[in-house]
Design an enzyme around this catalytic site. Sequence first.
Site, PDB file in Angstrom:
ATOM      1  N   HIS A   1      -1.793  28.586  -9.596  1.00 13.13           N
ATOM      2  CA  HIS A   1      -0.597  28.697  -8.740  1.00 13.13           C
ATOM      3  C   HIS A   1      -0.464  30.123  -8.215  1.00 13.13           C
ATOM      4  CE1 HIS A   1       1.543  24.852  -9.528  1.00 13.13           C
ATOM      5  NE2 HIS A   1       0.916  24.904 -10.698  1.00 13.13           N
TER       6      HIS A   1
ATOM      7  N   HIS B   1      -1.802  17.574 -15.261  1.00 15.56           N
ATOM      8  CA  HIS B   1      -0.547  17.473 -14.495  1.00 15.56           C
ATOM      9  C   HIS B   1      -0.833  17.037 -13.050  1.00 15.56           C
ATOM     10  CE1 HIS B   1       1.724  20.277 -17.492  1.00 15.56           C
ATOM     11  NE2 HIS B   1       1.649  19.026 -17.899  1.00 15.56           N
TER      12      HIS B   1
ATOM     13  N   HIS C   1      -0.299  25.631 -22.431  1.00 16.34           N
ATOM     14  CA  HIS C   1       0.475  24.929 -21.388  1.00 16.34           C
ATOM     15  C   HIS C   1       0.469  23.423 -21.689  1.00 16.34           C
ATOM     16  CE1 HIS C   1       2.071  24.087 -17.413  1.00 16.34           C
ATOM     17  NE2 HIS C   1       1.036  23.328 -17.131  1.00 16.34           N
TER      18      HIS C   1
ATOM     19  N   ASP D   1      -3.164  26.396 -15.287  1.00  8.91           N
ATOM     20  CA  ASP D   1      -1.804  26.871 -15.595  1.00  8.91           C
ATOM     21  C   ASP D   1      -1.758  27.609 -16.926  1.00  8.91           C
ATOM     22  OD1 ASP D   1      -1.074  25.702 -13.265  1.00  8.91           O
ATOM     23  OD2 ASP D   1       0.197  24.150 -14.134  1.00  8.91           O
TER      24      ASP D   1
ATOM     25  N   HIS E   1      -6.308  20.626 -16.448  1.00 10.15           N
ATOM     26  CA  HIS E   1      -5.377  19.834 -17.252  1.00 10.15           C
ATOM     27  C   HIS E   1      -4.894  18.673 -16.395  1.00 10.15           C
ATOM     28  CE1 HIS E   1      -2.649  22.470 -15.076  1.00 10.15           C
ATOM     29  NE2 HIS E   1      -1.597  21.792 -15.490  1.00 10.15           N
TER      30      HIS E   1
ATOM     31  N   ASP F   1       0.230  17.772 -10.156  1.00 10.51           N
ATOM     32  CA  ASP F   1       0.009  18.719  -9.054  1.00 10.51           C
ATOM     33  C   ASP F   1      -1.392  19.341  -9.099  1.00 10.51           C
ATOM     34  OD1 ASP F   1       0.943  20.079 -11.386  1.00 10.51           O
ATOM     35  OD2 ASP F   1       1.422  21.851 -10.182  1.00 10.51           O
ATOM     36  N   HIS F   2      -2.182  18.987 -10.131  1.00  9.35           N
ATOM     37  CA  HIS F   2      -3.570  19.455 -10.226  1.00  9.35           C
ATOM     38  C   HIS F   2      -4.572  18.300 -10.098  1.00  9.35           C
ATOM     39  CE1 HIS F   2      -2.586  23.593 -11.747  1.00  9.35           C
ATOM     40  NE2 HIS F   2      -1.431  22.956 -11.870  1.00  9.35           N
TER      41      HIS F   2
HETATM   42 FE   LIG Z   1       0.607  22.250 -15.248  1.00  6.52          FE
END
Ligand SMILES: [Fe+2]
Length: 260
Positions: free
Chosen positions: A178, A63, A117, A140, A61, A65-66
């Site tokens: 995570h 986001h 998510h 996630d 996805h 942080d990915h």
């Molecule tokens: Fe995420």
Amino acid sequence: MAACIDTQYPVLVIPAMQDNLIYLLIGTDSCCAVIDPGTAEPVLETAEQKKLTLTHVLLTHGHADHTGGVSLLKKKTGCSVLGSDLRQSSEIDIVVQDNQLIDMCGFRIDVIATPGHTCSSVCYYLKPDGRSAGAVFTGDTLFICGCGRLFECTANQMFHSIERLAALPDSTRLFPGHDYTMDNMRFALTVEPGNMAIRRQMEVLNKEGSLAAIPSSMGFEKQTNPFLRTQSPDIRRHVNLPDAPGEQVFAELRRRKDRF
Ligand SMILES: [Fe+2]
């Protein structure tokens, strides 16, 4: 460099930033793909140290942080970037869709759309072969003993996405985006305090560290993950929904976890 963990599967785990998990999937001829590189440096360092050639980036996805490392990885290696939603990352070269088959590094990977998510979240599934069990990279969507927050979709959508993952063989290795395992297990015990499989695993992880839980397996998740156990009488009793549909129990569990 972040510590790099060999899972005895053709996967290296690179813990990054606070609790993100970046994966290097190692295929034939030292070629590798990286899943959800939130940052580039530890990926480049690990690839160099292990003498691997990075050819592909897989995004679950969009986001940050990915995806934070994608630009630099592309610039340094010329790798191809695969993801489901161009609006979430302009670096994507190949837009993937549900049930698409991707051939890379000697692997055939199935794309599983898992809205919940985010609406365009996907998971990447390697079917089992004669040598290894299957594996799924869940971003996630599904964590060890937990699931992702509902940022864009309904609880019903996430419930059905997770049901799709639960239909994979029990031996499927689970690689989440995570390391939330300990917190998730503490929450799980609030709704199913008699679950001894969780208690035993927490004892192990207290000694060995939470990363020892990676990879989990779909079979173990079915025994321990409350979001896969909405039919458990104990969980239903604890959330006061003894006869409700699974979707409703799921939504209540997600609400409680949001406040936990
Ligand atoms: Fe995420």
